[in-house]
Structure formats: C-alpha cells, structure tokens
Motif scaffolding. Sequence first.
Motif, short mmCIF file in Angstrom:
data_model
loop_
_atom_site.label_atom_id
_atom_site.label_comp_id
_atom_site.label_asym_id
_atom_site.label_seq_id
_atom_site.Cartn_x
_atom_site.Cartn_y
_atom_site.Cartn_z
N ARG A 184 0.80 -1.22 0.00
CA ARG A 184 0.00 0.00 0.00
C ARG A 184 0.84 1.27 0.00
O ARG A 184 0.34 2.35 -0.32
N HIS A 185 2.11 1.17 0.37
CA HIS A 185 2.99 2.35 0.40
C HIS A 185 3.15 2.97 -0.99
O HIS A 185 3.37 4.18 -1.11
N GLY A 203 -1.20 2.45 9.05
CA GLY A 203 -1.50 1.19 9.70
C GLY A 203 -0.62 0.05 9.22
O GLY A 203 -0.65 -1.03 9.80
N PHE A 204 0.13 0.28 8.14
CA PHE A 204 1.03 -0.74 7.59
C PHE A 204 2.47 -0.21 7.53
O PHE A 204 3.25 -0.63 6.68
N GLU A 205 2.79 0.74 8.42
CA GLU A 205 4.10 1.40 8.37
C GLU A 205 5.25 0.41 8.50
O GLU A 205 6.32 0.61 7.90
N ASP A 206 5.08 -0.64 9.25
CA ASP A 206 6.17 -1.59 9.50
C ASP A 206 6.17 -2.77 8.54
O ASP A 206 6.96 -3.71 8.71
N TYR A 207 5.28 -2.73 7.55
CA TYR A 207 5.20 -3.87 6.63
C TYR A 207 5.82 -3.53 5.28
O TYR A 207 5.57 -2.46 4.71
N TRP A 208 6.61 -4.44 4.75
CA TRP A 208 7.15 -4.35 3.39
C TRP A 208 7.21 -5.77 2.84
O TRP A 208 7.68 -6.68 3.52
N PRO A 209 6.70 -6.00 1.63
CA PRO A 209 6.66 -7.36 1.08
C PRO A 209 8.05 -7.98 0.95
O PRO A 209 9.04 -7.29 0.72
N ASN A 210 8.09 -9.29 1.08
CA ASN A 210 9.33 -10.04 0.91
C ASN A 210 9.46 -10.41 -0.57
O ASN A 210 9.18 -11.52 -1.00
N TYR A 211 9.91 -9.41 -1.37
CA TYR A 211 9.96 -9.58 -2.81
C TYR A 211 11.07 -10.54 -3.25
O TYR A 211 12.06 -10.72 -2.57
#
Length: 359
Positions: A324-325, A337-345
């Motif tokens: 969503r970033h 609400g998803f600040e700490d999430y980043w996909p494992n690309y």
Amino acid sequence: MTVLSKTLPFSCYELGHCWEPVCSKASFEICIISFIESCKIYGVVYLASESLWNTAKEYGYARPIPQGEILVFAGAMTILGYYFRSEKPLSRMINTILQFILGLGESGYMVQSRQASVASLSGTPCTKDLSWREKLVELFRTKHATCPHERGCLLYFAKNACKGFINGFLLQLAVNVLPYLPRLIRTPSTVLKILRNHRNTEAGLFVAWFTCVFKSMCCVGRWWDGTEYPYHGALAGALSAFGMYFYSAPSLASYILWKTFEGLYENGCNAGYLPRIPGSVEFLYCLSTGYLFHTCIIDCRNLKPSYRRFLGQLTWQRIFQYNRHLLNPYGFESGKGFEDYWPNYDLTKVSEAVKVMGP
C-alpha cells in the motif's frame, strides 16, 4: 488491480500480489482460497453502505450526521412497523425476527384475528366516542377490548420494559462472553469485568425502549381509534427506533434499511410496478464484495474490524500483503497502519525504483 498497475509505474507484482510474482498462479491461488472460505461463510453481503459513508466522510464528500443511524433505523422501522401489523408482511425474515422480539400478539395475523372476534361480540363498548381525557384515564386503568394482553395497559408497559431490559442485557452479555470463554476457564475473575461492561446496560436499555414503546404505541392507537390500524405500527416503529440512542449500532441500522429496500423491491415486482432484473442479487453481492476489497486496499481505516477480519479470512490474509505504500504519493493514505510492513519480494522481479523505496 491489474488495471490500476497499468496506470501507475509499478507492476502488479510490486503493488498487488506481492507474495507471488506470477499473475496466473496468484489468481488461481486466491480463487481456490476464496472458494474454500466461501463454503464456510453463509449469509448475504449487502452494500457495506457504512464503509461507503465512512469513505465519503474521510475525503470530505459528505458531512457527518451525529447519531445518524437513529434516523436510518427510524425510517426503516416506520415501513417495517406498518407491514408488521398488516395482513401481508414486507419481509418474511424480518417479520419473524420482529415476532420473536415483540411477540405474536402485535403481528398482523393476530390483529386480524382479534378484530374478527371483537366484531362478532355484541355490546362491545366503543371507545372512539370517549374524550381524549377519558381515553387517557382508561388507558391507565384497564385494557382495550382488542388488546392482546390480559391485564391493564400500564402493567403491560412496565412488564415489557423490564423483560426487554433483561433480554437485551443477557444477549449482549452472551456476545461479550463468547470470545473470552478460554480465558474464563483460567481466570474466572474476568466475569466481573465482562458484567461491568457498559454495553450490556446500553443493550438492555435499547431492547427495553424498543419493545415497550412499540407495544405501548399500539395500545395508544387502539384507545385512540377504537380499533387497530396498520398505521399504528408505522408510528410505533418510528418511535421505538429511538432506542438506538442508548445503543449505537450503525451496522444494524444499515442492515435493516437494506432489508427494507429489498422487501419493497420484491413487493413492487410481485405487483407488477417494478421490473424483475435477472441476476440482481448476484450483481449486488459482487458489487458489495468488490467495494469492500477496494476500500480495504485504498484505505483500510474505513472498514470495520469485522469486515477486515472477513476479508482476511476470505483470502487467508493475502489482502494484507499488498504494498500500500506505493499508493501514498497519489493522494491516498493507504499505507497508514502498515508502516512496519514491506513485502518479501523476489528482488530479481522488481524494478530499481521499488528497491530504492524498500527498507
């Protein structure tokens, strides 16, 4: 999401199905997961109008109405109350629910039965000729000839208020207890905390007001007109709905409103006033579910927690693995609400621009 990725300078893997780089595999996976979960989930997803309203408020398209759910509920109950006391109910399911809450005595079938039995009796007093003062006195002293209860109307009001409060309190208490059942076994003292929850009292007041006012207005209508009319139910429904002042429940108000529209549409089709659209139920289901998914991706804050859990369950949490970033620079606040999430690309399948943006 594929269409959106064509508009933005990101691939659908970078923006959408971040857990799987191959589009066909991701689509097939979600299809299988959704099918499995759909077999477990029953009920109808209505146009989650509540989410649409929250989104409109968030982006300044609509002004918030303080306790607007009361007006929505009152409008729906005006129609449902009228049909509840008519010969033909608007919605069989809603009518069954109202019979469970209000009892069979005030339903349209029983109204017609009482009117037929009273009409066959000779010497029945005509209260329509009394003055309004005399009617008010009689209302507190005794009961009308067509009233479904045995004793005076005043005792009938008090009895329904007490019974409604107890039922509402216990129902909300049961709802609060269910999620804590495993904890109650380990720490029984949690019961006291659940008992003191203010929502229990609020639910009790809501059901007490709803049942007492609805039945009371039906009694008032009998005394006022000397007999029973469906419009008594409309007035009773409108006034009883103000019990939501004690117990705010926008989802309930929205559900009742859409069930009312559904019943009106069905009646209009049966009477030949409206066209019956093939596949309209399926279309509404698809539109509602699609809007929920759209809102969950663009701005998840406008969804109720129960809707988020529903979508998470439906996709095995894949819906929360979107990046969503990447939407933040385009006027959305999707990343909140998803600040700490980043996909494992898989870094060999993403662009340099996305690599730079990553943690």
